[in-house]
Scaffold this motif. Structure first.
Motif, PDB file in Angstrom:
ATOM      1  N   VAL A 386     -27.515 -14.702 -35.533  1.00 26.83           N
ATOM      2  CA  VAL A 386     -28.027 -15.018 -34.201  1.00 26.83           C
ATOM      3  C   VAL A 386     -26.906 -14.874 -33.174  1.00 26.83           C
ATOM      4  O   VAL A 386     -25.836 -15.465 -33.322  1.00 26.83           O
ATOM      5  CB  VAL A 386     -28.595 -16.452 -34.137  1.00 26.83           C
ATOM      6  N   GLY A 387     -27.166 -14.076 -32.154  1.00 25.44           N
ATOM      7  CA  GLY A 387     -26.243 -13.952 -31.030  1.00 25.44           C
ATOM      8  C   GLY A 387     -26.782 -14.708 -29.836  1.00 25.44           C
ATOM      9  O   GLY A 387     -27.983 -14.656 -29.550  1.00 25.44           O
ATOM     10  N   VAL A 388     -25.930 -15.432 -29.149  1.00 22.76           N
ATOM     11  CA  VAL A 388     -26.338 -16.262 -28.010  1.00 22.76           C
ATOM     12  C   VAL A 388     -25.605 -15.801 -26.756  1.00 22.76           C
ATOM     13  O   VAL A 388     -24.385 -15.612 -26.774  1.00 22.76           O
ATOM     14  CB  VAL A 388     -26.031 -17.753 -28.275  1.00 22.76           C
ATOM     15  N   THR A 389     -26.360 -15.632 -25.662  1.00 22.65           N
ATOM     16  CA  THR A 389     -25.769 -15.295 -24.365  1.00 22.65           C
ATOM     17  C   THR A 389     -26.439 -16.124 -23.284  1.00 22.65           C
ATOM     18  O   THR A 389     -27.671 -16.211 -23.238  1.00 22.65           O
ATOM     19  CB  THR A 389     -25.953 -13.806 -24.038  1.00 22.65           C
ATOM     20  N   VAL A 390     -25.628 -16.733 -22.437  1.00 25.02           N
ATOM     21  CA  VAL A 390     -26.129 -17.476 -21.286  1.00 25.02           C
ATOM     22  C   VAL A 390     -25.756 -16.697 -20.026  1.00 25.02           C
ATOM     23  O   VAL A 390     -24.645 -16.184 -19.904  1.00 25.02           O
ATOM     24  CB  VAL A 390     -25.524 -18.894 -21.241  1.00 25.02           C
ATOM     25  N   GLN A 391     -26.696 -16.592 -19.107  1.00 24.82           N
ATOM     26  CA  GLN A 391     -26.477 -15.816 -17.889  1.00 24.82           C
ATOM     27  C   GLN A 391     -25.282 -16.347 -17.099  1.00 24.82           C
ATOM     28  O   GLN A 391     -25.111 -17.548 -16.925  1.00 24.82           O
ATOM     29  CB  GLN A 391     -27.732 -15.861 -17.019  1.00 24.82           C
ATOM     30  N   THR A 392     -24.457 -15.405 -16.624  1.00 28.58           N
ATOM     31  CA  THR A 392     -23.307 -15.740 -15.793  1.00 28.58           C
ATOM     32  C   THR A 392     -23.325 -14.882 -14.535  1.00 28.58           C
ATOM     33  O   THR A 392     -24.172 -13.993 -14.386  1.00 28.58           O
ATOM     34  CB  THR A 392     -21.990 -15.500 -16.555  1.00 28.58           C
ATOM     35  N   ALA A 393     -22.366 -15.114 -13.681  1.00 28.75           N
ATOM     36  CA  ALA A 393     -22.272 -14.330 -12.446  1.00 28.75           C
ATOM     37  C   ALA A 393     -21.944 -12.876 -12.727  1.00 28.75           C
ATOM     38  O   ALA A 393     -22.160 -12.007 -11.875  1.00 28.75           O
ATOM     39  CB  ALA A 393     -21.213 -14.946 -11.524  1.00 28.75           C
ATOM     40  N   GLU A 394     -21.419 -12.582 -13.917  1.00 26.04           N
ATOM     41  CA  GLU A 394     -21.062 -11.205 -14.261  1.00 26.04           C
ATOM     42  C   GLU A 394     -22.281 -10.360 -14.595  1.00 26.04           C
ATOM     43  O   GLU A 394     -22.187  -9.133 -14.640  1.00 26.04           O
ATOM     44  CB  GLU A 394     -20.094 -11.205 -15.448  1.00 26.04           C
ATOM     45  N   HIS A 395     -23.402 -11.007 -14.874  1.00 25.74           N
ATOM     46  CA  HIS A 395     -24.626 -10.259 -15.175  1.00 25.74           C
ATOM     47  C   HIS A 395     -25.253  -9.792 -13.865  1.00 25.74           C
ATOM     48  O   HIS A 395     -25.745 -10.605 -13.072  1.00 25.74           O
ATOM     49  CB  HIS A 395     -25.607 -11.121 -15.957  1.00 25.74           C
ATOM     50  N   LEU A 396     -25.242  -8.495 -13.641  1.00 27.59           N
ATOM     51  CA  LEU A 396     -25.730  -7.932 -12.388  1.00 27.59           C
ATOM     52  C   LEU A 396     -27.223  -7.617 -12.446  1.00 27.59           C
ATOM     53  O   LEU A 396     -27.915  -7.680 -11.432  1.00 27.59           O
ATOM     54  CB  LEU A 396     -24.939  -6.672 -12.037  1.00 27.59           C
ATOM     55  N   VAL A 397     -27.714  -7.232 -13.635  1.00 25.75           N
ATOM     56  CA  VAL A 397     -29.133  -6.917 -13.804  1.00 25.75           C
ATOM     57  C   VAL A 397     -29.628  -7.554 -15.090  1.00 25.75           C
ATOM     58  O   VAL A 397     -28.841  -7.929 -15.967  1.00 25.75           O
ATOM     59  CB  VAL A 397     -29.383  -5.386 -13.852  1.00 25.75           C
ATOM     60  N   ALA A 398     -30.959  -7.657 -15.219  1.00 26.11           N
ATOM     61  CA  ALA A 398     -31.558  -8.341 -16.365  1.00 26.11           C
ATOM     62  C   ALA A 398     -31.216  -7.653 -17.685  1.00 26.11           C
ATOM     63  O   ALA A 398     -31.014  -8.320 -18.709  1.00 26.11           O
ATOM     64  CB  ALA A 398     -33.073  -8.407 -16.186  1.00 26.11           C
ATOM     65  N   GLU A 399     -31.152  -6.313 -17.671  1.00 25.17           N
ATOM     66  CA  GLU A 399     -30.885  -5.587 -18.908  1.00 25.17           C
ATOM     67  C   GLU A 399     -29.549  -5.977 -19.534  1.00 25.17           C
ATOM     68  O   GLU A 399     -29.394  -5.968 -20.760  1.00 25.17           O
ATOM     69  CB  GLU A 399     -30.907  -4.076 -18.653  1.00 25.17           C
ATOM     70  N   GLU A 400     -28.576  -6.337 -18.688  1.00 23.75           N
ATOM     71  CA  GLU A 400     -27.256  -6.694 -19.207  1.00 23.75           C
ATOM     72  C   GLU A 400     -27.309  -7.974 -20.025  1.00 23.75           C
ATOM     73  O   GLU A 400     -26.550  -8.141 -20.979  1.00 23.75           O
ATOM     74  CB  GLU A 400     -26.270  -6.854 -18.050  1.00 23.75           C
ATOM     75  N   LEU A 401     -28.210  -8.881 -19.685  1.00 22.37           N
ATOM     76  CA  LEU A 401     -28.325 -10.140 -20.419  1.00 22.37           C
ATOM     77  C   LEU A 401     -28.796  -9.881 -21.848  1.00 22.37           C
ATOM     78  O   LEU A 401     -28.222 -10.400 -22.810  1.00 22.37           O
ATOM     79  CB  LEU A 401     -29.300 -11.067 -19.693  1.00 22.37           C
ATOM     80  N   ILE A 402     -29.821  -9.060 -22.009  1.00 25.06           N
ATOM     81  CA  ILE A 402     -30.325  -8.739 -23.347  1.00 25.06           C
ATOM     82  C   ILE A 402     -29.299  -7.908 -24.111  1.00 25.06           C
ATOM     83  O   ILE A 402     -29.089  -8.097 -25.313  1.00 25.06           O
ATOM     84  CB  ILE A 402     -31.665  -7.985 -23.233  1.00 25.06           C
ATOM     85  N   ARG A 403     -28.640  -6.980 -23.419  1.00 26.30           N
ATOM     86  CA  ARG A 403     -27.631  -6.145 -24.070  1.00 26.30           C
ATOM     87  C   ARG A 403     -26.473  -6.996 -24.589  1.00 26.30           C
ATOM     88  O   ARG A 403     -26.001  -6.808 -25.718  1.00 26.30           O
ATOM     89  CB  ARG A 403     -27.119  -5.102 -23.069  1.00 26.30           C
ATOM     90  N   ASP A 404     -26.031  -7.971 -23.805  1.00 24.36           N
ATOM     91  CA  ASP A 404     -24.946  -8.845 -24.246  1.00 24.36           C
ATOM     92  C   ASP A 404     -25.365  -9.690 -25.439  1.00 24.36           C
ATOM     93  O   ASP A 404     -24.567  -9.984 -26.332  1.00 24.36           O
ATOM     94  CB  ASP A 404     -24.508  -9.754 -23.093  1.00 24.36           C
TER      95      ASP A 404
END
Length: 691
Positions: A386-404
């Motif tokens: 399981v990989g976990v990512t929480v949205q930060t200011a570095e995420h510019l678009v939604a796709e980056e959140l899922i990619r991370d």
């Protein structure tokens, strides 16, 4: 005589009043009343009052069981059905056949019983010319509407003035489950859903003002069910009466249900019923706000899922995926989204959580998934990374959140599987750089910016160049030269290796044909082309044959080089592809021999022509260690295979390899890789020196 009176239960008509009304109708000689029923498939008169006896001249006994058609000789079978409708009342001006044989013009009005098996018929003789003309006009209007709409499958309304309906066809009666008498006037408005009534009245008002309009509205049927419709209103003006409208209704209930089903199928996984990748992206995109930290993603990949498919079958694998989906739904919070990303990958999206809460949820998910389940008679525990990512200011678009989140999952797998990992920022930067490089590699292939270099291969027998090896080179406009050891694995991982391999083959054959034209008999005899393990499929031989034919080259002009490690990934499948290439007439070589730990017994049965001694073994010659190079060359000789020693850097290495019996030599000390044009000039100059 049978009678039906429609009245609310709390407002029932007293029996004495009913009796008085029917007595008056029975004895009245001013009102001709008949009752008709279907008897033996024929509509017959079953009762008549005194007024009917007076008008028609039949006795009561003669009147009973008289065929209705005999009373109205001018009606055909189809017109008789219009008079005796089951859905609605009817009115016609007809000639009525009396007992004396005379024909009397009269207005005939019929009303069906609620069950549709019996009709009450009122017959009014016309009195004078003016009345006849008025009634004829009304009857003609009724007949026109009937002819145009009554048997039409399109539900139709007709208002001659304002909101009040003058006519309604059978299709609309069937649509709402009511009789025409209940709909005429303003009764039809009661069928409009209360939430849509204002919009319908507004559109009717526009139609009365001369516009053609439409609206979507729900109609409530008599049984309480609801149908969704499109109602189209067109302006109608009747001289002497005023402005009205014609309304046509299209029932779109089934179409909307079908479209909703298609939309659900397009956005949901058919196996698990979970939202698919498309709906996941839409969901995250709708909730993503740049700079906000309100979203968290969990990316799950089942560990060893392929083992389940291979050992228990794909049906068991599907059962496992369904069970995992059910456990995820039961474990996450009520507002969280669970989606199937693809294969054995799942994503959970949470709102309003911090990293600690997201990791805690990931832990609960891992525990829930690890509970044993029985598949094919075997108890298994479906662990997940399981990989976990929480949205930060570095995420510019939604796709980056899922990619991370995907990157974090691969970090979890690399750590030993069955783990929960929060995204490492350094790894995130590396992964994003890798993604950019993949995109740039794709562009470079499409633009044919991958350059081909050619390194000569020399015979140890006379020292002459006999072939070249094709080498792909990528000179990035910003990053500079990128090694094949970087971009070839990148192409394999990203699915670009097939187009890259075809580019290398195509450009090599094109260059060979050009050299033939430029150099004639002094042209390069053969070119060695490297092939990835991922290219070893049934399409490879056909692809090679097609390119050779297009450039008019004999198959023997090409040698395909495949690494030993690639052959060992799936030896049986690889051998099938090699057999196809050998049947084509192409030569085959095993590259980097000695590094893939292949079985010598298996090697003996492979349809290959040559072994390439790995450069690491050639380099050992400088330290006086020639054991491995000597063994490989000797083994190849015993198997009747030629050898190419690559990576020859010094004259001493060349001399030692020649002494050991190597067939060919290749290396920087002999000739460096060159462009196609420089290679042509080099071979031309070499041919002059020899002559």
């Amino acid at each position: 005589m049978s009678a039906w009176i429609s009245a609310p239960e709390d407002d029932a008509v007293p029996p004495e009043i009913v009796s008085t009304v029917f007595y008056s109708a029975t004895v009245s000689d001013n009102l001709a009343l008949l009752v008709a029923e279907t008897v033996g498939g024929t509509q017959r008169v079953t009762w008549g009052n005194e007024g009917a006896v007076q008008l028609l001249g039949y006795g009561l006994d003669d009147l009973r069981l008289l065929p209705v058609a005999q009373l109205f000789p001018t009606l055909g079978g189809g017109e008789l059905k219009l008079l005796l409708r089951r859905e609605r009342a009817a009115r016609m001006t007809l000639l009525v056949h009396t007992a004396s044989g005379a024909e009397v013009e009269a207005v005939v009005m019929t009303t069906p019983s609620p069950g549709g098996r019996m009709w009450t018929m009122r017959i009014l003789a016309t009195a004078n010319e003016q009345e006849r003309a008025l009634r004829a006009t009304a009857d003609a209007h009724e007949r026109r509407f009937s002819a145009l709409t009554e048997r039409s499958p399109v539900p139709t309304l007709l208002s001659e003035q304002g909101m009040r309906l003058a006519h309604v066809n059978d299709a609309f009666c069937s649509l709402v489950g009511l009789r025409a008498e209940q709909l005429l006037g303003t009764g039809w408005i009661d069928t409009i859903h209360e939430d849509d009534l204002d919009a319908v009245i507004e559109r009717v008002s526009s139609a009365l003002d001369g516009e053609e309009v439409e609206t979507q509205a729900r109609l409530v049927r008599d049984d309480g069910s609801v149908r969704t419709t499109i109602i189209r209103f067109a302006h109608l003006f009747t001289p002497g009466v005023g402005a009205g409208f014609v309304g046509t209704i299209e029932d779109i209930t089934d179409r909307l249900a079908f479209e909703a089903k298609l939309a659900h199928q397009a956005h949901h996984d058919p196996l698990t019923g979970l939202p698919n990748r498309t709906l996941l992206a839409q969901y995250v995109g709708e909730r993503f706000t740049k700079g906000d930290g309100g979203l968290a993603c969990l990316f799950l990949d089942l560990d060893n899922f392929k083992v389940v498919n291979d050992s228990l079958g794909h049906t068991a694998g599907d059962e496992l995926l369904v069970e995992v989906a059910d456990r995820l739904r039961a474990t996450v919070r009520p507002g969280d989204l669970v989606a199937r990303f693809g294969g054995d990958e799942f994503v959970v999206v949470c709102e309003n959580v911090d990293e600690e809460a997201a990791v805690a949820l990931a832990g609960r998910v891992s525990e829930a998934l690890a509970q044993p389940m029985r598949l094919g008679g075997v108890d298994i525990r479906p662990y997940a990374s399981v990989g976990v990512t929480v949205q930060t200011a570095e995420h510019l678009v939604a796709e980056e959140l899922i990619r991370d989140c995907d990157i974090a999952m691969y970090q979890a797998k690399a750590s030993g599987k069955g783990r929960v990992t929060v995204l490492d920022q350094e790894a995130r930067a590396q992964a994003r750089d890798k993604l950019r490089l993949v995109a740039e590699l794709r562009d470079a292939i499409e633009r044919r910016e991958i350059a081909m270099y050619y390194q000569p291969i020399f015979s140890t027998r006379d020292g002459q160049p006999v072939a070249v090896e094709s080498l792909a080179r990528w000179d990035h406009p910003d990053r500079g030269p990128i090694s094949p050891s970087v971009f070839v694995p990148l192409a394999e991982e990203s699915g670009l290796i097939t187009v890259l391999g075809r580019l290398v083959l195509e450009e090599t054959c094109r260059q060979m044909a050009e050299w033939d034209h430029l150099l004639g008999v002094g042209a390069v005899g053969r070119a060695n082309v490297n092939v990835s393990a991922l290219q070893l499929d049934d399409n490879l031989a056909a692809q090679v044959a097609e390119v050779l034919e297009r450039h008019a080259l004999a198959p023997s002009r090409i040698q395909i080089e495949i690494t030993e490690s690639a052959l060992m990934k799936d030896p049986a499948s690889a051998r099938e592809v090699l057999d196809q290439l050998r049947a084509l007439g192409v030569e085959l070589a095993i590259d980097d021999f000695g590094t893939g730990y292949s079985s010598l017994a298996y090697l003996r049965h492979l349809p290959v022509d040559c072994l390439k001694v790995d450069r690491s073994f050639v380099a050992e010659l400088a330290d006086g260690h020639n054991e491995i190079a000597s063994a490989v060359i000797a083994m190849a000789r015993n198997l009747n295979l030629c050898t190419v020693a690559e990576g020859v850097e010094t004259v001493e290495q060349a001399e030692e390899l020649t002494r050991l019996g190597a067939t060919y030599l290749q290396g920087f000390s002999l000739a460096k890789p060159m462009t196609g044009g420089h290679t042509a000039a080099w071979f031309a100059a070499h041919a002059e020196d020899v002559s």
